[in-house]
Motif scaffolding. Structure first.
Motif, PDB file in Angstrom:
ATOM      1  N   LEU A  43      60.892  78.860  37.375  1.00  0.00           N
ATOM      2  CA  LEU A  43      59.874  78.510  36.284  1.00  0.00           C
ATOM      3  C   LEU A  43      60.322  78.603  35.088  1.00  0.00           C
ATOM      4  O   LEU A  43      60.921  79.915  34.672  1.00  0.00           O
ATOM      5  N   GLU A  44      60.209  77.754  34.178  1.00  0.00           N
ATOM      6  CA  GLU A  44      60.504  78.067  32.465  1.00  0.00           C
ATOM      7  C   GLU A  44      58.996  78.166  32.163  1.00  0.00           C
ATOM      8  O   GLU A  44      58.396  77.150  32.014  1.00  0.00           O
ATOM      9  N   VAL A  45      58.880  79.305  31.199  1.00  0.00           N
ATOM     10  CA  VAL A  45      57.563  79.560  30.212  1.00  0.00           C
ATOM     11  C   VAL A  45      57.839  78.975  28.813  1.00  0.00           C
ATOM     12  O   VAL A  45      58.508  79.645  28.372  1.00  0.00           O
ATOM     13  N   GLY A  46      57.257  77.919  28.643  1.00  0.00           N
ATOM     14  CA  GLY A  46      57.658  77.376  27.192  1.00  0.00           C
ATOM     15  C   GLY A  46      58.860  76.510  27.031  1.00  0.00           C
ATOM     16  O   GLY A  46      59.653  76.818  26.967  1.00  0.00           O
ATOM     17  N   SER A  47      58.533  75.326  27.625  1.00  0.00           N
ATOM     18  CA  SER A  47      59.150  74.455  27.944  1.00  0.00           C
ATOM     19  C   SER A  47      59.876  73.468  26.634  1.00  0.00           C
ATOM     20  O   SER A  47      61.043  72.495  26.734  1.00  0.00           O
ATOM     21  N   GLY A  48      59.106  73.395  25.772  1.00  0.00           N
ATOM     22  CA  GLY A  48      59.314  72.343  24.596  1.00  0.00           C
ATOM     23  C   GLY A  48      59.336  71.140  25.050  1.00  0.00           C
ATOM     24  O   GLY A  48      58.460  70.757  25.730  1.00  0.00           O
ATOM     25  N   LYS A  49      60.393  70.399  24.397  1.00  0.00           N
ATOM     26  CA  LYS A  49      60.475  68.904  24.883  1.00  0.00           C
ATOM     27  C   LYS A  49      61.194  68.868  26.445  1.00  0.00           C
ATOM     28  O   LYS A  49      61.226  67.453  26.637  1.00  0.00           O
ATOM     29  N   GLY A  50      61.753  69.770  26.749  1.00  0.00           N
ATOM     30  CA  GLY A  50      62.234  69.680  28.117  1.00  0.00           C
ATOM     31  C   GLY A  50      63.631  69.421  28.497  1.00  0.00           C
ATOM     32  O   GLY A  50      64.149  69.290  29.626  1.00  0.00           O
ATOM     33  N   PHE A  52      66.346  71.354  28.375  1.00  0.00           N
ATOM     34  CA  PHE A  52      66.614  72.799  29.541  1.00  0.00           C
ATOM     35  C   PHE A  52      66.356  72.306  30.727  1.00  0.00           C
ATOM     36  O   PHE A  52      67.031  72.181  31.898  1.00  0.00           O
ATOM     37  N   ILE A  53      65.087  72.193  31.029  1.00  0.00           N
ATOM     38  CA  ILE A  53      64.590  72.100  32.594  1.00  0.00           C
ATOM     39  C   ILE A  53      64.793  70.752  33.063  1.00  0.00           C
ATOM     40  O   ILE A  53      65.243  70.949  34.239  1.00  0.00           O
ATOM     41  N   THR A  54      65.086  69.690  32.212  1.00  0.00           N
ATOM     42  CA  THR A  54      65.271  68.596  33.022  1.00  0.00           C
ATOM     43  C   THR A  54      66.777  68.529  33.470  1.00  0.00           C
ATOM     44  O   THR A  54      67.385  68.011  34.407  1.00  0.00           O
ATOM     45  N   GLU A  55      67.725  69.028  32.590  1.00  0.00           N
ATOM     46  CA  GLU A  55      69.088  69.330  32.973  1.00  0.00           C
ATOM     47  C   GLU A  55      69.184  70.095  34.176  1.00  0.00           C
ATOM     48  O   GLU A  55      70.321  70.196  34.916  1.00  0.00           O
ATOM     49  N   MET A  56      68.698  71.555  33.997  1.00  0.00           N
ATOM     50  CA  MET A  56      68.706  72.276  35.349  1.00  0.00           C
ATOM     51  C   MET A  56      68.327  71.818  36.714  1.00  0.00           C
ATOM     52  O   MET A  56      68.999  71.856  37.468  1.00  0.00           O
ATOM     53  N   PRO A  61      70.110  70.626  42.280  1.00  0.00           N
ATOM     54  CA  PRO A  61      69.486  69.848  43.296  1.00  0.00           C
ATOM     55  C   PRO A  61      68.751  70.701  44.644  1.00  0.00           C
ATOM     56  O   PRO A  61      67.911  70.258  45.201  1.00  0.00           O
ATOM     57  N   HIS A  62      69.259  71.916  44.778  1.00  0.00           N
ATOM     58  CA  HIS A  62      68.865  72.582  45.809  1.00  0.00           C
ATOM     59  C   HIS A  62      67.854  73.955  45.490  1.00  0.00           C
ATOM     60  O   HIS A  62      67.707  74.989  45.995  1.00  0.00           O
ATOM     61  N   GLN A  63      67.437  73.648  44.210  1.00  0.00           N
ATOM     62  CA  GLN A  63      66.539  74.427  43.534  1.00  0.00           C
ATOM     63  C   GLN A  63      65.382  73.552  43.049  1.00  0.00           C
ATOM     64  O   GLN A  63      65.427  72.358  42.639  1.00  0.00           O
ATOM     65  N   ASN A  64      63.934  74.105  43.210  1.00  0.00           N
ATOM     66  CA  ASN A  64      62.655  73.531  42.661  1.00  0.00           C
ATOM     67  C   ASN A  64      62.222  73.949  41.229  1.00  0.00           C
ATOM     68  O   ASN A  64      62.509  75.304  41.043  1.00  0.00           O
ATOM     69  N   PHE A  65      61.991  73.060  40.348  1.00  0.00           N
ATOM     70  CA  PHE A  65      61.782  73.680  38.798  1.00  0.00           C
ATOM     71  C   PHE A  65      60.424  73.256  38.492  1.00  0.00           C
ATOM     72  O   PHE A  65      59.960  72.204  38.905  1.00  0.00           O
ATOM     73  N   ILE A  66      59.956  74.257  37.851  1.00  0.00           N
ATOM     74  CA  ILE A  66      58.446  74.319  37.045  1.00  0.00           C
ATOM     75  C   ILE A  66      58.615  74.159  35.437  1.00  0.00           C
ATOM     76  O   ILE A  66      58.943  75.298  35.225  1.00  0.00           O
ATOM     77  N   ALA A  67      58.039  73.362  34.893  1.00  0.00           N
ATOM     78  CA  ALA A  67      58.246  73.365  33.191  1.00  0.00           C
ATOM     79  C   ALA A  67      56.784  73.592  32.862  1.00  0.00           C
ATOM     80  O   ALA A  67      55.816  72.947  33.143  1.00  0.00           O
ATOM     81  N   LEU A  68      56.449  74.949  32.215  1.00  0.00           N
ATOM     82  CA  LEU A  68      55.098  75.211  31.885  1.00  0.00           C
ATOM     83  C   LEU A  68      55.037  75.350  30.352  1.00  0.00           C
ATOM     84  O   LEU A  68      56.108  75.835  29.875  1.00  0.00           O
TER      85      LEU A  68
END
Length: 214
Positions: A43-50, A52-56, A61-68
């Motif tokens: 989980l990323e809290v405060g993802s801005g324009k994203g 970081f989270i999209t590149e992560m 690929p073996h982890q699930n990500f949530i951008a909040l």
């Protein structure tokens, strides 16, 4: 930094309910349903324009990500990327970081990222800082035992405050870096939009990795 409202943001969000959840109070313990595979939830809290989270998500690929993200325009920028990328391990939340215990079940999150959070420098705004003890309490509640918390900032004052706040809370530090981009201990750092712009001008980035003592 608050972004200007974009006329396309609301329609885009409305058109993609499968990719984004809005103040999802009924999803505790059910987030794996949003992904193609059941994998560790980051989980990323405060993802801005994203960036970081999209590149992560691409790199892991073996982890699930949530951008909040609290700002509708900011989350819409991430959603626009996700509509194009269709990453099977990325989901978005339009919601408030102060309500994490309402969004996630205990021990549900395997890792948490705080990137370039608003420093709220005035003393009267201390409780709004994402490393204030009330936020730390929520993180502790939703994070699995031994799960890492990564915090990055360019603000020395916020970094020092966060070190003290986490130490007083009883957290354990695995890394404290006073100049991330020159730190040979750190490998595979993925930058946010702001980080890339700031560091390219010679700005110093601070980072810490910590975990709760359960």
């Amino acid at each position: 930094m608050r972004l200007r409202n974009k006329s396309w943001a609301k329609p885009l969000i409305k058109a993609n309910p499968d990719m984004i959840s809005i103040t999802p109070t009924g999803m505790q313990g059910k987030w794996q349903e949003k992904f193609a595979d059941n994998q560790p939830l980051m989980l990323e809290v405060g993802s801005g324009k994203g960036r970081f989270i999209t590149e992560m998500a691409k790199a892991n690929p073996h982890q699930n990500f949530i951008a909040l993200e609290l700002q509708e325009t900011a989350i819409a920028y991430i959603l626009r990327k996700q509509v194009e990328l269709k990453l099977p391990n990325l989901h978005l939340i339009l919601g408030d970081g102060a309500d994490l215990s309402e969004y996630f079940a205990a021990n549900e999150v395997a890792g948490l990222f705080l990137n370039f959070s608003d420093p709220w420098p005035k003393t009267r705004h201390e409780k709004r800082r994402l490393t204030y003890k009330s936020f730390l309490s929520q993180y502790e509640n939703i994070m699995a035992e031994g799960a890492p918390l990564q915090f990055k900032t360019d603000n020395q004052g916020l970094f020092e405050y966060s070190l003290v706040s986490m130490n007083n809370y009883g957290m354990q530090f695995d890394l404290v870096s006073l100049d991330l981009h020159k730190d040979k201990r750190v490998e595979g750092n993925i930058e946010t939009e702001y980080e890339h712009k700031f560091s390219s001008k010679g700005g110093r980035i601070y980072e810490l990795l910590a975990k709760f003592k359960h």
